[in-house]
Design a protein around this motif. Structure first.
Motif, short mmCIF file in Angstrom:
data_model
loop_
_atom_site.label_atom_id
_atom_site.label_comp_id
_atom_site.label_asym_id
_atom_site.label_seq_id
_atom_site.Cartn_x
_atom_site.Cartn_y
_atom_site.Cartn_z
N SER A 104 0.66 -1.16 0.06
CA SER A 104 0.05 0.01 0.16
C SER A 104 0.76 1.36 0.12
CB SER A 104 -0.96 0.02 1.43
OG SER A 104 0.01 0.27 2.36
N GLY A 105 0.10 2.47 -0.19
CA GLY A 105 0.75 3.55 0.03
C GLY A 105 1.53 4.02 1.29
N ALA A 106 0.70 3.76 2.28
CA ALA A 106 1.27 3.99 3.80
C ALA A 106 2.29 3.17 3.92
CB ALA A 106 0.05 3.77 4.74
N ASN A 109 5.76 4.20 2.08
CA ASN A 109 5.75 5.50 2.92
C ASN A 109 6.62 4.98 4.11
OD1 ASN A 109 5.38 7.51 1.32
ND2 ASN A 109 3.25 7.68 2.02
N PHE A 138 -0.71 14.46 2.86
CA PHE A 138 -1.21 13.26 3.33
C PHE A 138 -0.50 11.99 2.77
CE2 PHE A 138 -3.79 9.29 3.00
CZ PHE A 138 -4.37 9.25 4.12
N HIS A 139 0.10 11.14 3.84
CA HIS A 139 1.07 10.15 3.70
C HIS A 139 0.53 8.96 4.19
CE1 HIS A 139 3.83 13.16 2.10
NE2 HIS A 139 3.68 14.01 3.29
N GLY A 140 -0.67 8.73 4.82
CA GLY A 140 -0.97 7.39 5.23
C GLY A 140 -1.55 7.46 6.57
N GLU A 188 4.67 15.51 -1.27
CA GLU A 188 3.90 15.19 -2.62
C GLU A 188 4.04 16.51 -3.20
OE1 GLU A 188 -0.44 14.19 -1.30
OE2 GLU A 188 0.88 15.17 0.38
N ASP A 221 6.83 11.52 -2.22
CA ASP A 221 5.50 10.64 -2.22
C ASP A 221 4.71 10.74 -3.25
OD1 ASP A 221 3.03 9.57 -1.57
OD2 ASP A 221 2.87 10.19 0.28
N VAL A 223 2.63 8.17 -4.32
CA VAL A 223 1.59 7.12 -4.12
C VAL A 223 0.58 7.58 -5.05
CG1 VAL A 223 -0.11 6.51 -2.48
CG2 VAL A 223 2.17 6.53 -1.88
N GLN A 224 0.11 8.98 -5.13
CA GLN A 224 -1.02 9.34 -6.03
C GLN A 224 -0.47 9.88 -7.25
OE1 GLN A 224 -5.24 11.80 -5.43
NE2 GLN A 224 -4.01 11.14 -3.68
N LYS A 250 -0.84 3.32 -5.51
CA LYS A 250 -2.04 3.37 -5.99
C LYS A 250 -2.32 2.79 -7.41
CE LYS A 250 -4.17 7.00 -3.64
NZ LYS A 250 -5.27 6.71 -3.09
C1 PLP Z 1 -0.01 11.11 -1.59
C2 PLP Z 1 -0.44 9.79 -0.66
N1 PLP Z 1 0.46 9.07 0.10
C3 PLP Z 1 -0.19 8.09 0.74
C4 PLP Z 1 -1.41 7.57 0.79
C5 PLP Z 1 -1.77 6.13 1.66
O1 PLP Z 1 -1.77 5.12 0.66
P1 PLP Z 1 -2.77 3.95 1.22
O2 PLP Z 1 -3.99 4.49 1.46
O3 PLP Z 1 -2.53 2.96 0.17
O4 PLP Z 1 -2.12 3.55 2.29
C6 PLP Z 1 -2.39 8.16 -0.06
C7 PLP Z 1 -3.70 7.75 -0.28
O5 PLP Z 1 -4.60 8.38 -0.60
C8 PLP Z 1 -1.83 9.32 -0.79
O6 PLP Z 1 -2.77 10.18 -1.54
#
Ligand code: PLP
Length: 397
Positions: A104-106, A109, A138-140, A188, A221, A223-224, A250
């Motif tokens: 996952s993103g979290a 990170n 937002f990082h998780g 981000e 980051d 992730v998005q 994602k």
């Molecule tokens: C920039 C960013 N980092 C981390 C996350 C967390 O990812 P996850 O929900 O897959 O843990 C998100 C989720 O929206 C995100 O947008």
């Protein structure tokens, strides 16, 4: 049936989401279908996840073949699609890095935070452990990534948190927050949850130079923003920077859970420093490989850039036609937003859009967010905007 499901959901699933009880049963391209057969144009992609759309035949076939063969053996053994996906990510990115796969993103990170902490440990006599993040980031949702998320409103109940996170209001404030125990900056380039405003390129280049001079890690980051959401494999490329660490998730699996942390610190971890039972297994990395192949074609054929241009122009036109509702169009690639004058109007727009069979999202306080599948067709864009315009006309101002 739908009513039963709703009650069961309420009875048995923890209430962490403010769910809409629409029950989708099928998807095809950028369309989702509910039980009654109504189709919805999906401008949200399951929050930037369904990068190759719904019901993608190539992805389904790759997954099915992989599932019949091998899903999981553990990281105790070599996993061919994992190795191939790492190579592909590195080669396509153009960055000289190695990759760790998470789910996952979290989690990606979390890997980045551990890299930063170990880097800070190895530097010298004083342990450098502070990591600077930006307001509205937002990082998780894990304890550490939640603390890295610079939004105090999300920090109630769950403390005590790990020490060492410092928040900067904006890019200009970062140098003032640096101390002799700072080891990294995590940010981000376009805040997904924080309003879809791309950070200023010149300021980012300036920050990169500053961080290199101070020997502080620059961690992005993605992730998005990653996996072509920005129009390039990574938004970092668009900015022309060379981060020390990139995280992504994602869009990479097209809906199959996967995350990745990539770093130029190729030997930062030794066996036992980090790991994941599921991370990088056959199924998720096979998904990642297929997704990247599909998206590479979308990019190299020019189709992705055409769609980005078309989507952006259509949003700008909406802003020009309805200036009493929209302040401006913002974003990068197919990660776009319409900044709205009024918060209540945004809530109504989300509802009306749904009623008119087009799905959109919210970002920050006052931004309507658009994250369509990267394989969306021009016809689907056209149809989605027709429905969106109907939804706007229905708004009671
Ligand atoms: C920039 C960013 N980092 C981390 C996350 C967390 O990812 P996850 O929900 O897959 O843990 C998100 C989720 O929206 C995100 O947008």
């Amino acid at each position: 049936m739908v009513e039963d499901l709703k009650q069961m959901d309420l009875d048995y699933v923890l209430h962490t989401y403010a769910r809409d009880y629409t029950h989708f049963v099928k998807g095809s391209g950028a369309r989702l279908f509910d039980k009654s057969g109504r189709d919805y144009i999906d401008f949200g992609s399951g929050i930037a996840v369904c990068s190759v759309g719904h019901g993608n035949e190539r992805l389904a076939k790759a997954l099915s073949e992989q599932a019949y063969n091998l899903i999981h053996t553990s990281n105790l053994y070599c996993i061919e699609p994992q190795v191939r996906l790492a190579k592909k990510l590195v080669e396509l990115s153009g960055y000289d890095m190695r990759v760790f796969f998470a789910n996952s993103g979290a989690e990606a990170n979390e890997g980045a935070l551990k890299i930063a902490r170990k880097f800070g440990e190895e530097l010298g006599k004083i342990k450098r452990y502070q990591i600077i993040t930006l307001d509205s980031s937002f990082h998780g949702r894990t304890i550490s990534t939640l603390k890295a998320t610079a939004q105090n409103k999300m920090h109630h109940y769950f403390g005590p948190y790990p020490d060492g996170f410092v928040y900067a209001k904006n890019l200009a404030e970062i140098p003032h927050k640096v101390s002799n125990i700072t080891c990294a900056v995590l940010l981000e380039l376009v805040q997904g949850e924080g309003g879809i405003t791309p950070l200023d390129r010149e300021e980012i280049l300036h920050l990169e130079k500053f961080l290199k001079e101070k020997n502080i890690l620059f961690m992005v980051d993605e992730v998005q923003t990653g996996i072509y959401r920005s129009g390039e494999l990574f938004a970092s490329r668009k900015y022309g920077i060379n981060p020390d660490v990139i995280t992504t998730a994602k869009g990479l699996g097209g809906g199959v859970p996967i995350g990745a942390v990539m770093t130029t610190l190729k030997d930062i971890f030794v066996a036992g420093d980090h790991g994941s039972t599921f991370g990088g297994n056959f199924l998720s990395t096979r998904a990642g490989l297929e997704v990247l192949e599909i998206l590479e074609e979308e990019k190299s054929s020019g189709r992705l850039d055409t769609k980005i241009e078309c989507f952006s122009v259509k949003l700008q036109n909406l802003q020009k036609t309805y200036p009493e509702i929209f302040i401006e169009e913002v974003g990068l690639g197919l990660m776009r937003g319409l900044r709205m004058r009024n918060l209540d109007t945004l809530e109504n727009l989300l509802k009306n859009a749904k009623q008119n069979q087009v799905l959109i999202l919210k970002s920050g306080k006052n931004t309507a967010r658009f994250l369509p599948p990267l394989t969306i067709t021009l016809e689907e864009i056209e149809e989605g905007f027709k429905r969106l315009e109907r939804a706007i006309r229905d708004l009671k101002l």
